[in-house]
Design a protein around this motif. Structure first.
Motif, short mmCIF file in Angstrom:
data_model
loop_
_atom_site.label_atom_id
_atom_site.label_comp_id
_atom_site.label_asym_id
_atom_site.label_seq_id
_atom_site.Cartn_x
_atom_site.Cartn_y
_atom_site.Cartn_z
N LEU A 138 0.84 -1.20 0.00
CA LEU A 138 0.00 0.00 0.00
C LEU A 138 0.88 1.25 0.00
O LEU A 138 0.90 2.03 0.94
N SER A 139 1.59 1.43 -1.07
CA SER A 139 2.47 2.60 -1.22
C SER A 139 3.34 2.81 0.00
O SER A 139 3.51 3.92 0.49
N ASP A 140 3.87 1.71 0.53
CA ASP A 140 4.72 1.73 1.71
C ASP A 140 4.07 2.44 2.89
O ASP A 140 4.71 3.15 3.65
N TYR A 146 -6.75 4.72 4.13
CA TYR A 146 -6.21 4.87 2.78
C TYR A 146 -7.12 4.20 1.75
O TYR A 146 -7.46 4.79 0.73
#
Length: 146
Positions: free
Chosen positions: A57-59, A81
């Motif tokens: 998850l996008s870091d 998110y």
């Protein structure tokens, strides 16, 4: 918790999915409590702070005073998110013919296919490989002794 399902969208999603994903979607449609995704989480403890990172998850990451607190914070951050983005999938076709890397297991299997049904020829092929490698070892030993 209530769910509103557009059955047309659900049917189209199921129809366009991989068979394994189809089974999951059908089960999720039947058992609405099963609507979740799992992500690997990397948990580390540095300088007295626990950190949970979700690379997929996008870091996305979160910290906490304990491992459990960091995991709970990561869970909340992931839910927040994902509530703000669209989650979808794409299909990427695999190349029809891939050239395997020489020496890879795939390359070996491709070479063995030529001997399908002819075990004697396959045995002879392996014996030839053994002879060539033995010869290479002997040459290397001669060079090392010089």
């Amino acid at each position: 918790m209530s769910y509103v399902i557009d059955t047309n969208i659900l049917a189209r999603s199921i129809e366009e999915s991989h068979p394994t994903q189809q089974a999951r979607l059908l089960f999720a449609a039947w058992n609405k409590e099963a609507w979740f995704m799992e992500y690997p989480v990397i948990v580390e403890h540095k300088n007295g702070v626990w950190r949970a990172v979700i690379p997929a998850l996008s870091d996305l990451s979160a910290e906490g005073a304990s491992r459990d607190e960091a995991m709970q914070n990561a869970q909340r951050a992931a839910e927040d998110y994902l509530s703000r983005v669209e989650v979808t999938t794409i299909k990427v076709p695999l190349p029809r013919e891939q050239t395997p890397r020489p020496g890879s297991p795939q390359a070996l299997l491709k070479e063995i296919e030529a001997f399908a049904g002819d075990e004697e020829a396959l045995r002879e092929h392996f014996e030839e490989i053994v002879r060539v490698r033995q010869h290479q070892r002997e040459e290397a030993q001669l060079q090392d002794s010089e």
